[in-house]
Motif scaffolding. Sequence first.
Motif, PDB file in Angstrom:
ATOM      1  N   GLN A   1      71.013  61.284  59.355  1.00  0.00           N
ATOM      2  CA  GLN A   1      71.054  60.754  60.722  1.00  0.00           C
ATOM      3  C   GLN A   1      70.011  59.666  60.954  1.00  0.00           C
ATOM      4  N   SER A   2      68.942  59.646  60.146  1.00  0.00           N
ATOM      5  CA  SER A   2      67.903  58.631  60.309  1.00  0.00           C
ATOM      6  C   SER A   2      68.250  57.327  59.588  1.00  0.00           C
ATOM      7  N   LEU A   3      69.354  57.331  58.809  1.00  0.00           N
ATOM      8  CA  LEU A   3      69.761  56.126  58.099  1.00  0.00           C
ATOM      9  C   LEU A   3      70.377  55.118  59.062  1.00  0.00           C
ATOM     10  N   HIS A   4      70.333  53.855  58.669  1.00  0.00           N
ATOM     11  CA  HIS A   4      70.959  52.795  59.460  1.00  0.00           C
ATOM     12  C   HIS A   4      72.463  53.055  59.541  1.00  0.00           C
ATOM     13  N   PRO A   5      73.077  52.873  60.728  1.00  0.00           N
ATOM     14  CA  PRO A   5      74.514  53.158  60.882  1.00  0.00           C
ATOM     15  C   PRO A   5      75.368  52.416  59.854  1.00  0.00           C
ATOM     16  N   GLY A   6      76.201  53.160  59.166  1.00  0.00           N
ATOM     17  CA  GLY A   6      77.139  52.567  58.228  1.00  0.00           C
ATOM     18  C   GLY A   6      76.556  52.126  56.912  1.00  0.00           C
ATOM     19  N   ILE A   7      75.280  52.437  56.635  1.00  0.00           N
ATOM     20  CA  ILE A   7      74.653  51.976  55.403  1.00  0.00           C
ATOM     21  C   ILE A   7      75.228  52.680  54.177  1.00  0.00           C
TER      22      ILE A   7
ATOM     23  N   SER B   1      68.319  39.950  61.857  1.00  0.00           N
ATOM     24  CA  SER B   1      68.004  41.215  61.206  1.00  0.00           C
ATOM     25  C   SER B   1      66.566  41.201  60.711  1.00  0.00           C
ATOM     26  N   LYS B   2      66.025  42.391  60.545  1.00  0.00           N
ATOM     27  CA  LYS B   2      64.675  42.557  60.012  1.00  0.00           C
ATOM     28  C   LYS B   2      64.688  43.716  59.028  1.00  0.00           C
ATOM     29  N   LEU B   3      64.228  43.446  57.817  1.00  0.00           N
ATOM     30  CA  LEU B   3      64.183  44.463  56.773  1.00  0.00           C
ATOM     31  C   LEU B   3      62.749  44.624  56.297  1.00  0.00           C
ATOM     32  N   CYS B   4      62.253  45.835  56.371  1.00  0.00           N
ATOM     33  CA  CYS B   4      60.900  46.140  55.905  1.00  0.00           C
ATOM     34  C   CYS B   4      61.008  47.119  54.738  1.00  0.00           C
ATOM     35  N   GLU B   5      60.405  46.755  53.603  1.00  0.00           N
ATOM     36  CA  GLU B   5      60.437  47.595  52.411  1.00  0.00           C
ATOM     37  C   GLU B   5      59.008  47.981  52.042  1.00  0.00           C
TER      38      GLU B   5
ATOM     39  N   ASP C   1      73.622  45.840  64.654  1.00  0.00           N
ATOM     40  CA  ASP C   1      74.398  47.075  64.575  1.00  0.00           C
ATOM     41  C   ASP C   1      73.556  48.323  64.841  1.00  0.00           C
ATOM     42  N   GLY C   2      72.243  48.165  64.883  1.00  0.00           N
ATOM     43  CA  GLY C   2      71.364  49.299  65.132  1.00  0.00           C
ATOM     44  C   GLY C   2      70.127  49.229  64.253  1.00  0.00           C
ATOM     45  N   GLU C   3      69.463  50.341  64.110  1.00  0.00           N
ATOM     46  CA  GLU C   3      68.282  50.404  63.261  1.00  0.00           C
ATOM     47  C   GLU C   3      68.148  51.773  62.642  1.00  0.00           C
ATOM     48  N   GLY C   4      67.460  51.807  61.507  1.00  0.00           N
ATOM     49  CA  GLY C   4      67.250  53.054  60.801  1.00  0.00           C
ATOM     50  C   GLY C   4      66.866  52.774  59.359  1.00  0.00           C
ATOM     51  N   MET C   5      66.685  53.840  58.589  1.00  0.00           N
ATOM     52  CA  MET C   5      66.331  53.661  57.178  1.00  0.00           C
ATOM     53  C   MET C   5      67.456  52.946  56.441  1.00  0.00           C
ATOM     54  N   GLY C   6      67.074  51.927  55.694  1.00  0.00           N
ATOM     55  CA  GLY C   6      68.060  51.253  54.866  1.00  0.00           C
ATOM     56  C   GLY C   6      68.313  52.010  53.583  1.00  0.00           C
TER      57      GLY C   6
END
Length: 267
Positions: free
Chosen positions: A52-58, A100-104, A127-132
């Motif tokens: 549930q903490s993952l990015h939607p649809g990842i 978009s913003k991606l933080c690794e 599309d939302g936010e969450g763990m990639g």
Amino acid sequence: MKKTRVVCLTFIILACCFLSGCGNLLKNEQMDREVERLIAALNEDDADRIYQSLHPGIVTREEFDESYETIRKIWEKSYTHTKKLNAINTQKTMGNTGNSKLCEAQYYIYTPDKFYTINISYLSDDDGEGMGGFYLKAGAEPMQISGSFTTASENSAMQWAILVQAVLSYLLIIITVVDILRKRPRLFGLWLVVVLAFFSFLLRRVPDNTYVSFGVNWFIMSSLKIYNNGSWMLILAIPVGAVIYWCLRRKLLDKKAEKMSDSKKVL
């Protein structure tokens, strides 16, 4: 003016190199929270919370469940841990299709019995936010527990003595650089490079192995660092370039004076 700029640049370089020996000071509160939530879910073996903490649809639930079985075999529950942020990278994208913003980030996780490396990403877009996504593997670099300025309360008297020697070495280099720029001995440009040289002795002790080396290095600091896996590393660095300069300083300045005198005679 030119001389002032050279002095300022030299001080900046020395300061950066000196501060590089103060430990890893990386910090990101958002990624710290994300990895803590992930560890809490792993301890509870709560796959639903992680999904549930993952990015939607990842990723689909079937794909997640398949990969999670491997993770479940690696992680051992522990409610006590220490984490260290080893690396972080942020990418922002702006375009007609959306922003978009991606933080690794890469973390080392230390529990009383196990060490882990976690690579985790966090994606935020239209599309939302969450763990990639995240990747967990057993093993991590040992964590330093004493021997630097950032572990002040844990350092022994010997470790502080070695750190003081390191500070005095860099002060000697700064004083030497200023003197060279003021006096301008022959080949002063070459001397500016030479005085940054250290003669170093390294002794590294790891379980079942000892490593010894000698060498000439630039921008290295003396230290005695102890790690949580029982290993330790001793570095003794002597500013041999600066020492040589002060030993030869009088001769260098005398040669400069003789050359100037000969030039005046010719004129």
